[in-house]
Design a protein around this motif. Structure first.
Motif, mmCIF file in Angstrom:
data_model
loop_
_atom_site.group_PDB
_atom_site.id
_atom_site.type_symbol
_atom_site.label_atom_id
_atom_site.label_comp_id
_atom_site.label_asym_id
_atom_site.label_seq_id
_atom_site.Cartn_x
_atom_site.Cartn_y
_atom_site.Cartn_z
ATOM 1 N N TYR A 59 0.818 -1.222 0.000
ATOM 2 C CA TYR A 59 0.000 0.000 0.000
ATOM 3 C C TYR A 59 0.847 1.265 0.000
ATOM 4 O O TYR A 59 0.390 2.318 -0.410
ATOM 5 N N TYR A 60 2.067 1.172 0.514
ATOM 6 C CA TYR A 60 3.015 2.281 0.537
ATOM 7 C C TYR A 60 4.398 1.691 0.683
ATOM 8 O O TYR A 60 4.557 0.501 0.966
ATOM 9 N N ASP A 61 5.412 2.516 0.466
ATOM 10 C CA ASP A 61 6.788 2.026 0.557
ATOM 11 C C ASP A 61 7.486 2.597 1.794
ATOM 12 O O ASP A 61 6.932 3.435 2.511
ATOM 13 N N LEU A 62 8.697 2.115 2.028
ATOM 14 C CA LEU A 62 9.448 2.524 3.208
ATOM 15 C C LEU A 62 9.732 4.023 3.201
ATOM 16 O O LEU A 62 9.686 4.671 4.251
ATOM 17 N N ALA A 63 9.976 4.595 2.036
ATOM 18 C CA ALA A 63 10.233 6.035 1.956
ATOM 19 C C ALA A 63 9.020 6.832 2.437
ATOM 20 O O ALA A 63 9.165 7.850 3.125
ATOM 21 N N THR A 64 7.825 6.373 2.111
ATOM 22 C CA THR A 64 6.610 7.046 2.553
ATOM 23 C C THR A 64 6.460 6.932 4.066
ATOM 24 O O THR A 64 6.137 7.916 4.751
ATOM 25 N N LEU A 65 6.704 5.736 4.604
ATOM 26 C CA LEU A 65 6.638 5.545 6.054
ATOM 27 C C LEU A 65 7.649 6.452 6.754
ATOM 28 O O LEU A 65 7.328 7.107 7.754
ATOM 29 N N GLU A 66 8.866 6.510 6.225
ATOM 30 C CA GLU A 66 9.897 7.364 6.830
ATOM 31 C C GLU A 66 9.515 8.838 6.746
ATOM 32 O O GLU A 66 9.810 9.612 7.655
ATOM 33 N N ALA A 67 8.813 9.240 5.673
ATOM 34 C CA ALA A 67 8.348 10.628 5.560
ATOM 35 C C ALA A 67 7.300 10.932 6.635
ATOM 36 O O ALA A 67 7.299 12.026 7.214
ATOM 37 N N MET A 68 6.432 9.976 6.910
ATOM 38 C CA MET A 68 5.446 10.160 7.979
ATOM 39 C C MET A 68 6.147 10.355 9.315
ATOM 40 O O MET A 68 5.795 11.239 10.097
ATOM 41 N N HIS A 69 7.146 9.524 9.577
ATOM 42 C CA HIS A 69 7.857 9.600 10.855
ATOM 43 C C HIS A 69 8.704 10.863 10.932
ATOM 44 O O HIS A 69 8.838 11.462 12.009
ATOM 45 N N ALA A 70 9.258 11.304 9.816
ATOM 46 C CA ALA A 70 9.999 12.567 9.801
ATOM 47 C C ALA A 70 9.050 13.725 10.104
ATOM 48 O O ALA A 70 9.402 14.650 10.860
#
Length: 176
Positions: A59-70
């Protein structure tokens, strides 16, 4: 060290049965970022342990998850606080990993990172799996009514579970 561990979806930000797939869908719950900043400024280390099976589902990639956490880190920093270690389980429910809650692998990783025992550390979640993971390692299970919390209250909870309206109420209790 005063350590507090939080689940993410439904505790810090809005949850969705369709998953939080983009940075635009990552919307903090009212008062949650302020609560984290208040805790941080009061000397608490606030860590996050979150299941993110949307990665395994594509549904999303690691870069997207890291952007959320950033974004989480930046927003809390703008309020004068800090977010500690964020760990996630990228696996789907049938992959048999040891990190997907209700298994306690994420909490064990946080304890190892900080070199502290988990006995009595509050783990705040909105689902039964969060509470079960907390119990598995001796954490104090804490349920918030946000996210899936109200629905979780309809089921039997572990006897030692503390219940609060939201993360702001948790912070008020811990800070005094």
């Amino acid at each position: 060290m005063k350590l507090l561990i939080l689940d993410r979806d439904g505790v810090i930000n809005q949850d969705s049965d369709a998953y939080i797939k983009t940075l635009e869908e990552w919307l903090p719950l009212p008062g949650a970022l302020e609560a984290i900043a208040r805790l941080s400024k009061a000397g608490w280390t606030v860590a996050v342990a979150t299941n993110q099976s949307g990665l395994a589902r594509g549904y999303y990639d690691l870069a997207t998850l890291e952007a959320m956490h950033a974004s989480l880190r930046e927003r809390v920093a703008a309020l004068g606080g800090e977010v500690g270690l964020i760990v996630h389980c990228p696996h789907g429910p049938d992959e048999g990993c040891d990190c997907r809650k209700p298994k306690p692998g994420l909490l064990v990783r946080i304890a190892a990172h900080y070199g502290v025992p988990l006995a009595g550390v509050w783990y705040v979640g909105d689902r039964l799996g969060d509470l079960q993971a907390a119990l598995a390692v001796g954490c104090q299970p804490v349920l918030v009514r946000t996210g899936k919390g109200a629905r979780t209250l309809e089921s039997p909870l572990p006897a030692t579970t503390l219940v609060f309206d939201d993360l702001a109420a948790v912070a008020a209790r811990l800070i005094g």
